[in-house]
Design an enzyme around this catalytic site. Structure first.
Site, mmCIF file in Angstrom:
data_model
loop_
_atom_site.group_PDB
_atom_site.id
_atom_site.type_symbol
_atom_site.label_atom_id
_atom_site.label_comp_id
_atom_site.label_asym_id
_atom_site.label_seq_id
_atom_site.Cartn_x
_atom_site.Cartn_y
_atom_site.Cartn_z
ATOM 1 N N GLU A 86 0.798 -1.204 -0.025
ATOM 2 C CA GLU A 86 -0.014 0.022 -0.117
ATOM 3 C C GLU A 86 0.962 1.139 -0.042
ATOM 4 O O GLU A 86 1.763 1.496 0.925
ATOM 5 C CB GLU A 86 -0.808 -0.053 1.060
ATOM 6 C CG GLU A 86 -1.549 1.096 1.283
ATOM 7 C CD GLU A 86 -2.943 1.200 2.680
ATOM 8 O OE1 GLU A 86 -2.981 0.116 2.988
ATOM 9 O OE2 GLU A 86 -3.309 2.126 2.914
ATOM 10 N N LYS A 282 -6.562 -0.898 11.927
ATOM 11 C CA LYS A 282 -6.058 -1.274 10.696
ATOM 12 C C LYS A 282 -4.819 -0.510 10.485
ATOM 13 O O LYS A 282 -3.771 -0.866 9.965
ATOM 14 C CB LYS A 282 -6.965 -0.989 9.708
ATOM 15 C CG LYS A 282 -6.594 -1.736 8.167
ATOM 16 C CD LYS A 282 -5.919 -0.660 7.282
ATOM 17 C CE LYS A 282 -5.605 -1.410 6.023
ATOM 18 N NZ LYS A 282 -4.762 -0.408 5.019
ATOM 19 N N ASP A 298 4.976 -14.285 10.893
ATOM 20 C CA ASP A 298 3.353 -14.720 10.659
ATOM 21 C C ASP A 298 2.440 -13.475 11.002
ATOM 22 O O ASP A 298 1.869 -13.497 12.091
ATOM 23 C CB ASP A 298 3.237 -15.893 11.261
ATOM 24 C CG ASP A 298 1.843 -16.403 10.974
ATOM 25 O OD1 ASP A 298 0.785 -15.440 10.268
ATOM 26 O OD2 ASP A 298 1.538 -17.742 11.526
ATOM 27 N N HIS A 395 -2.287 10.566 0.117
ATOM 28 C CA HIS A 395 -2.446 9.059 -0.302
ATOM 29 C C HIS A 395 -2.357 9.089 -1.714
ATOM 30 O O HIS A 395 -1.809 8.433 -2.433
ATOM 31 C CB HIS A 395 -3.733 8.697 0.313
ATOM 32 C CG HIS A 395 -3.915 7.038 -0.058
ATOM 33 N ND1 HIS A 395 -3.315 6.268 0.674
ATOM 34 C CD2 HIS A 395 -4.612 6.613 -0.845
ATOM 35 C CE1 HIS A 395 -3.755 5.049 0.217
ATOM 36 N NE2 HIS A 395 -4.379 5.380 -0.849
HETATM 37 C C1 MEV Z 1 -5.192 3.637 5.455
HETATM 38 O O1 MEV Z 1 -4.468 2.210 5.268
HETATM 39 C C2 MEV Z 1 -5.027 3.569 6.954
HETATM 40 C C3 MEV Z 1 -5.994 4.527 7.595
HETATM 41 O O2 MEV Z 1 -7.326 4.455 6.877
HETATM 42 C C4 MEV Z 1 -6.107 4.489 9.134
HETATM 43 C C5 MEV Z 1 -6.971 5.463 9.794
HETATM 44 O O3 MEV Z 1 -8.146 5.828 9.139
HETATM 45 O O4 MEV Z 1 -6.559 5.655 10.905
HETATM 46 C C6 MEV Z 1 -5.452 6.064 7.093
#
Ligand code: MEV
Length: 467
Positions: A86, A282, A298, A395
């Site tokens: 990513e 995430k 892992d 991003h």
């Molecule tokens: C993207 O990979 C991760 C985010 O969505 C985490 C978040 O929103 O805190 C930017």
């Protein structure tokens, strides 16, 4: 689907037969075969190593291997390798680390290295007899696994305890042997599972041979023997801290107090709302997984444990907490991250080995602290971006490369696109429009418009947008 269509014996085919099988699913099988082969290592020995990591291997699947140039953890500087597909994860980790490197760095400690393995069994008998027999059974189980555990014990690990867990209130006659194990620097999955399978055999033997067990008590059905990936004891407490006034940063278009206030709200939301909590966590695993992958760990086990831990109070919640007290901003990530530095593919995968080396050959505890700190750096950057300019700015800038590669843009086209999108909003559509216009203009002008092509495209796209 008839029986004759069902594949059998596939794993016994040669690698090239498997490649051909795969390629026949395409219209251009020859090209597909060539493509798969093009990703092989030049050195056949190295390729063999990769082939043997898994089954039915037909090629290698590449992912970017990047670095976070510097993160200070417990006053020590690390260069951290990150494997991630990513875009923007490495940039987020780097900018989070850079921000905190000048504000005292990351502080991290590991609570313990205890892991759990379970033998799940069904036994119809007098529970008191089993409870009474536990000290003797435990001794036998530990002694009989000496041949597996002796070198782990020499390294300070091994089987720490074995308990009987009565689960008959959930499922009739269902019990567990719950073993607590320290696998030192290894992830230890094979070690734990080997011990547990040995326990299973000895447990059945124990019921058969001991005189206190009679009739049906002599029989025990082993349902399964397997480690648990839930390792809450392998807790890593990691935090960053500074005076609120020191949060001042040119990229933050608000006062430090406003920033801290908004940051606190963002973390609170992740504590109370499952939709936000999942995304918040995430973002932590963006960093943790990238370290896990780079070091041959892992990552599925680590993720599974982290998310289970996030739900330990019956409600999935954020793994981070913010304290704003006495003018201080203290941001903490507290979660189990059970990584290892020996065993598995850590010493076999050439780049996993390099990763461990560049980190200064850390032990498992140190690697757990590194992964947690990178996770916190990633999460901090994400929240910082979200509560200030939003996530898409950074991003999409990173994503522009992917868009341009997808469009097969030339070096020259990329240069112009990067220039143009410094001042325009990036999207897949905008990127496609830009490249199409650029190509139209350059074919019209017979590649003579270098100097003012951007102006022309601007004009051309502006006209389009106004239609
Ligand atoms: C993207 O990979 C991760 C985010 O969505 C985490 C978040 O929103 O805190 C930017």
């Amino acid at each position: 689907m008839t029986k004759s269509n069902i594949l059998t014996g596939f794993s016994k085919l040669t690698k090239y037969q498997k490649i051909e099988y795969f390629a026949q699913h395409f219209e251009n099988p020859k090209e597909v075969v060539e493509e798969l082969i093009s990703y092989f290592y030049k050195d056949p020995q190295k390729q063999k190593l990769f082939d043997e990591f898994s089954e039915n291997t037909i090629s290698n699947y590449y992912l970017p291997y990047g670095i976070l140039p510097q993160i200070i953890i417990n006053n020590k500087s690390y260069t951290v390798p990150l494997v991630i597909e990513e875009c923007s994860v490495v940039a987020a980790a780097s900018s989070g680390a850079k921000f905190w490197n000048t504000r005292g760095g990351f502080h991290s400690e590991v609570k313990s290295m205890k892991k759990i393995g379970q033998v799940h069994f069904i036994w119809k008998g007098d529970k008191r007899k089993l409870e009474q027999s536990m000290p003797e059974l435990k001794k036998i189980l530990i002694e009989n696994t000496n041949h597996i555990t002796h070198s782990m014990v020499a390294r300070g690990g091994g089987i720490l305890d074995i308990e009987l867990v009565d689960m008959t209130h959930e499922i009739p006659h269902y019990y567990q042997l719950k073993a607590t194990i320290d696998t030192r620097d290894s992830m230890g999955a094979n070690f734990i599972n080997s011990c547990l399978e040995e326990f299973s055999i000895d447990l059945q033997k124990f019921f058969k041979e001991k005189d206190i067990f009679v009739g049906s008590e002599k029989e025990c059905t082993i349902i399964m023997a397997i480690l648990s990936n839930y390792t809450p004891e392998c807790l890593v407490n990691t935090y960053v801290e500074c005076d609120i006034k020191d949060l001042a940063d040119p990229s933050i278009n608000m006062t430090p107090e406003e920033f801290a206030w908004k940051f606190e709200k963002a973390v609170k939301i992740a504590q109370i709302d499952i939709h936000r909590a999942t995304t918040h966590n995430k973002g932590i695993f963006n960093g943790v997984d990238a370290v896990a992958l780079a070091t041959g760990n892992d990552f599925r086990a680590i993720e599974a444990c982290g998310h289970a831990y996030a739900s330990r109070n019956g409600k999935y919640s954020s793994l981070t907490h913010l304290e704003l007290e006495n003018g201080k901003f203290k941001y903490n990530l507290s979660a189990p991250f059970a990584l290892g530095t020996v065993g598995g593919i850590t010493a076999l995968h050439p780049l996993a080995k390099r990763s461990i080396e560049v980190l200064g050959k850390p032990d498992a505890e140190e690697l757990m602290k590194i992964a947690a700190s990178v996770g916190l750096a990633n999460n901090f950057s994400a929240i910082k971006a979200l509560i200030t300019h939003g996530i898409q700015k950074g991003h999409m800038k990173m994503h522009l490369s992917n868009i341009l590669n997808y469009l097969d843009a030339t070096l020259e086209e990329k240069k112009k696109a990067f220039e143009y999108f410094k001042h325009h909003k990036i999207s897949f559509k905008a990127g496609t429009n830009f490249i199409n216009e650029l190509r139209k203009i350059s074919s019209n002008n017979n590649q003579k418009q270098n100097g003012n092509s951007e102006t022309q495209i601007n004009h051309s796209l502006d006209v389009k947008a106004s239609l």
